[in-house]
Motif scaffolding. Structure first.
Motif, PDB file in Angstrom:
ATOM      1  N   SER A  36       1.361 -19.361  -9.535  1.00 28.21           N
ATOM      2  CA  SER A  36       0.991 -18.705  -8.281  1.00 28.21           C
ATOM      3  C   SER A  36       1.953 -17.573  -7.952  1.00 28.21           C
ATOM      4  O   SER A  36       1.542 -16.481  -7.560  1.00 28.21           O
ATOM      5  N   GLU A  37       3.262 -17.819  -8.123  1.00 27.68           N
ATOM      6  CA  GLU A  37       4.250 -16.772  -7.856  1.00 27.68           C
ATOM      7  C   GLU A  37       4.184 -15.661  -8.905  1.00 27.68           C
ATOM      8  O   GLU A  37       4.417 -14.494  -8.602  1.00 27.68           O
ATOM      9  N   LEU A  38       3.843 -16.028 -10.150  1.00 30.75           N
ATOM     10  CA  LEU A  38       3.796 -15.047 -11.228  1.00 30.75           C
ATOM     11  C   LEU A  38       2.621 -14.087 -11.073  1.00 30.75           C
ATOM     12  O   LEU A  38       2.762 -12.876 -11.308  1.00 30.75           O
ATOM     13  N   LEU A  39       1.467 -14.599 -10.673  1.00 24.87           N
ATOM     14  CA  LEU A  39       0.235 -13.800 -10.657  1.00 24.87           C
ATOM     15  C   LEU A  39      -0.169 -13.332  -9.264  1.00 24.87           C
ATOM     16  O   LEU A  39      -1.159 -12.608  -9.146  1.00 24.87           O
ATOM     17  N   GLU A  40       0.553 -13.711  -8.238  1.00 25.38           N
ATOM     18  CA  GLU A  40       0.170 -13.364  -6.866  1.00 25.38           C
ATOM     19  C   GLU A  40       0.463 -11.881  -6.599  1.00 25.38           C
ATOM     20  O   GLU A  40       1.559 -11.394  -6.879  1.00 25.38           O
ATOM     21  N   ILE A  41      -0.526 -11.143  -6.110  1.00 25.01           N
ATOM     22  CA  ILE A  41      -0.362  -9.704  -5.883  1.00 25.01           C
ATOM     23  C   ILE A  41      -0.650  -9.289  -4.445  1.00 25.01           C
ATOM     24  O   ILE A  41      -0.455  -8.133  -4.095  1.00 25.01           O
ATOM     25  N   ARG A  42      -1.104 -10.223  -3.617  1.00 24.84           N
ATOM     26  CA  ARG A  42      -1.485  -9.831  -2.259  1.00 24.84           C
ATOM     27  C   ARG A  42      -0.276  -9.493  -1.388  1.00 24.84           C
ATOM     28  O   ARG A  42      -0.322  -8.585  -0.566  1.00 24.84           O
ATOM     29  N   THR A  43       0.835 -10.231  -1.567  1.00 23.79           N
ATOM     30  CA  THR A  43       1.967 -10.057  -0.654  1.00 23.79           C
ATOM     31  C   THR A  43       2.640  -8.700  -0.835  1.00 23.79           C
ATOM     32  O   THR A  43       3.224  -8.176   0.106  1.00 23.79           O
ATOM     33  N   ASN A  44       2.575  -8.135  -2.033  1.00 23.16           N
ATOM     34  CA  ASN A  44       3.235  -6.856  -2.292  1.00 23.16           C
ATOM     35  C   ASN A  44       2.249  -5.699  -2.293  1.00 23.16           C
ATOM     36  O   ASN A  44       2.473  -4.679  -2.939  1.00 23.16           O
ATOM     37  N   ILE A 172      -4.731  -2.075  -9.433  1.00 27.86           N
ATOM     38  CA  ILE A 172      -3.613  -2.957  -9.086  1.00 27.86           C
ATOM     39  C   ILE A 172      -2.325  -2.151  -8.963  1.00 27.86           C
ATOM     40  O   ILE A 172      -1.513  -2.376  -8.057  1.00 27.86           O
ATOM     41  N   ALA A 173      -2.133  -1.182  -9.869  1.00 31.87           N
ATOM     42  CA  ALA A 173      -0.942  -0.337  -9.786  1.00 31.87           C
ATOM     43  C   ALA A 173      -0.955   0.515  -8.525  1.00 31.87           C
ATOM     44  O   ALA A 173       0.078   0.685  -7.869  1.00 31.87           O
ATOM     45  N   ARG A 174      -2.136   1.051  -8.161  1.00 35.94           N
ATOM     46  CA  ARG A 174      -2.223   1.869  -6.956  1.00 35.94           C
ATOM     47  C   ARG A 174      -2.019   1.029  -5.695  1.00 35.94           C
ATOM     48  O   ARG A 174      -1.524   1.520  -4.680  1.00 35.94           O
ATOM     49  N   ALA A 175      -2.430  -0.237  -5.742  1.00 36.20           N
ATOM     50  CA  ALA A 175      -2.301  -1.097  -4.556  1.00 36.20           C
ATOM     51  C   ALA A 175      -0.868  -1.574  -4.338  1.00 36.20           C
ATOM     52  O   ALA A 175      -0.502  -1.934  -3.222  1.00 36.20           O
ATOM     53  N   LYS A 176      -0.069  -1.561  -5.399  1.00 38.33           N
ATOM     54  CA  LYS A 176       1.312  -2.028  -5.263  1.00 38.33           C
ATOM     55  C   LYS A 176       2.126  -1.039  -4.434  1.00 38.33           C
ATOM     56  O   LYS A 176       1.882   0.159  -4.488  1.00 38.33           O
ATOM     57  N   LYS A 177       3.060  -1.545  -3.673  1.00 38.48           N
ATOM     58  CA  LYS A 177       3.951  -0.677  -2.908  1.00 38.48           C
ATOM     59  C   LYS A 177       4.771   0.152  -3.886  1.00 38.48           C
ATOM     60  O   LYS A 177       5.502  -0.377  -4.710  1.00 38.48           O
ATOM     61  N   GLY A 178       4.643   1.456  -3.777  1.00 39.15           N
ATOM     62  CA  GLY A 178       5.234   2.342  -4.770  1.00 39.15           C
ATOM     63  C   GLY A 178       4.207   2.636  -5.845  1.00 39.15           C
ATOM     64  O   GLY A 178       3.137   2.028  -5.898  1.00 39.15           O
ATOM     65  N   THR A 179       4.475   3.567  -6.737  1.00 41.28           N
ATOM     66  CA  THR A 179       3.534   3.975  -7.766  1.00 41.28           C
ATOM     67  C   THR A 179       4.107   3.692  -9.137  1.00 41.28           C
ATOM     68  O   THR A 179       5.258   4.019  -9.405  1.00 41.28           O
ATOM     69  N   ILE A 180       3.318   3.085 -10.003  1.00 40.95           N
ATOM     70  CA  ILE A 180       3.736   2.816 -11.372  1.00 40.95           C
ATOM     71  C   ILE A 180       3.146   3.917 -12.241  1.00 40.95           C
ATOM     72  O   ILE A 180       1.993   3.853 -12.667  1.00 40.95           O
TER      73      ILE A 180
END
Length: 484
Positions: A36-44, A172-180
């Motif tokens: 859950s901690e490894l794959l969770e993406i909502r919090t960030n 997923i990269a665009r949704a993350k805080k910051g840009t990959i």
């Protein structure tokens, strides 16, 4: 003795089976928590910033239009010259991804205005791209059918998977805080939106509309599955829906968005099913060839040319398996009849036409030229594959290296202004250096000092700044110098 046994029976030892179950449940709980901690993406996830950045990439005018035209020309030249590296460069600067993400986002959050703008800009982009590619290939004197061009005329199951998972990675990269940035570069290369549009223009320019149709089909596949991946990720991340004051209008727009989403998913599902069926057919065809023709032993001057094997599958048409054998030795008819029987044992090959072209069976000049041309053409393509792979590996290595060296200049300049009051301006650039053995890229900071600062103070401050920047950026190669 019996009383002693009875007394022990009143106080039984703990059941070892219960302990094992308890430990097993604890292990499952730990694994579940870890995954859950490894794959969770909502919090960030930054929903507001993601939505804002995607919408900002939708408009198509001014600078964006010229960037698109330039990237189309670059991709067309690369495809014409059969240069993978040039095609990759064109894909990196192409702005086509913006409206596609906009369509997926607008359908997911029920934003009809954004959907309308995305579709309009996407249509204009596609039309302009095709016209630009058409004019290039129509006016350019060299119009060879290179392997890079022909590779974009017939999609398969791999193109569907690349587009879908590439779209997932990008959103997923665009949704993350910051840009990959490396992810965005990789998706731009993998999904390959530009080359199919160039191939559409090429097919129209040389009068072969079936090339254009196949390339447009590939482009539509990429578009649909990138948009579908965007839609699913946005829904999973629970982006807030757009609300309308008028309840009747809200319901109408929600229904329209739902119907549009379904309308997009139906052809996506149909396309996936179709290319999946083609993939299964080709897999069985390869197994059939491996068990028959590839194990057949020629006695004299005969050989099976495996790279000229033609396996064709099209919905509504009879599938085809065509083999080419060179030399004067003929494969006996009884062997061929046995192969036909074996072919019928495969569920997906029963209705396929089985054809063998044998060089010695027909001495006509026309057939000899046909087989020779096919052989030489495929031989040339095979010889260029190693070179293409080498160029691609070099390009990816360069991109990865440059992404790793990106400097957060805005943050650095703010910190420098706070720490060094004698600085008037700060500049930054990459500088190429070589000792004639290897080439390297060095980050260089240029400092403009305020009027009245003494030379010894400049030297002291420069040393301190150099030590700070090397520690701050973890890069021992960077240089600080005074601006000219």
């Amino acid at each position: 003795m019996s009383e002693h046994l009875f007394t022990n029976g009143d106080n039984p030892t703990p059941d070892s089976g219960d302990e094992v179950k308890k430990d097993f449940k604890g292990l499952l709980g730990s694994v579940k928590k870890f995954l859950s901690e490894l794959l969770e993406i909502r919090t960030n996830t930054d929903a507001a910033a993601t939505k804002e950045s995607i919408i900002a990439d939708i408009p198509f005018k001014g600078h964006t239009s010229w960037i698109l035209i330039s990237s189309i020309f670059i991709a067309s030249v690369g495809l014409n010259a059969n240069s993978t590296a040039v095609v990759i460069g064109a894909m990196l600067i192409s702005p086509l991804m913006g409206p596609i993400l906009g369509m997926g986002l607008s359908l997911a959050i029920n934003d009809i205005d954004t959907l309308r703008r995305s579709v309009k800009n996407f249509t204009v982009m596609v039309v302009l791209s095709v016209i630009t590619a058409f004019l290039f290939f129509y006016l350019f004197p060299l119009r060879d059918e290179s392997s890079e061009l022909l590779a974009r005329t017939k999609p398969d199951i791999r193109d569907v998977l690349i587009a879908f998972f590439g779209g997932l990675a990008l959103v997923i990269a665009r949704a993350k805080k910051g840009t990959i940035a490396s992810v965005i570069f990789g998706v731009a290369i993998a999904t390959a939106l530009m080359p199919p549009l160039c191939t559409v223009g090429f097919g129209l320019a040389i009068g072969k509309p079936w090339y254009a149709a196949g390339a447009m089909y590939l482009f539509i596949i990429n578009t649909i599955f990138i948009g579908l991946a965007t839609f699913l990720v946005i829904k999973f991340l629970r982006f807030p829906m757009v609300r309308y004051a008028n309840s009747q209008r809200r319901r109408l727009i929600a229904r329209a968005a739902s119907l549009t989403g379904i309308a997009v998913m139906i052809p996506a599902g149909f396309t996936f099913y179709q290319v999946f069926q083609e993939s299964l057919f080709k897999k069985q065809a390869q197994e059939f060839l491996k068990e028959t023709i590839e194990v057949y032993q020629f006695n004299a001057a005969g050989r099976y040319v495996d790279n000229l094997t033609k396996i064709e599958y099209a919905e509504g048409k009879s599938p085809l398996i065509e083999l080419v054998c060179m030399g004067d030795e003929l494969i006996p008819e009884n062997i061929i009849s046995t192969w036909r029987v074996q072919k019928s044992e495969y569920s997906r090959l029963k209705d396929a036409e089985f054809r063998i072209l044998q060089g010695g069976k027909d001495d006509s000049q026309e057939k000899f030229n046909y087989v020779s041309e096919l052989y030489e053409k495929n031989k040339a393509e095979l010889l260029t594959k190693d070179e293409q792979i080498r160029l691609l590996e070099e390009e990816v290595a360069t991109l990865t290296k440059n992404v790793g060296k990106q400097i957060p200049f805005q943050n650095i300049s703010a910190e420098a202004k706070a720490n060094y009051s004698s600085i008037e301006a700060l500049g930054f650039s990459y500088q190429m250096q070589t000792d004639f053995k290897k080439l390297d890229t060095i980050p260089v900071f240029e400092v403009k000092w305020k009027e009245g600062v003494r030379q010894n103070q400049k030297e002291t401050e420069s040393k301190k700044m150099t030590a700070w920047l090397k520690l701050r950026l973890q890069d021992s190669t960077l240089v600080v110098k005074e601006a000219d």
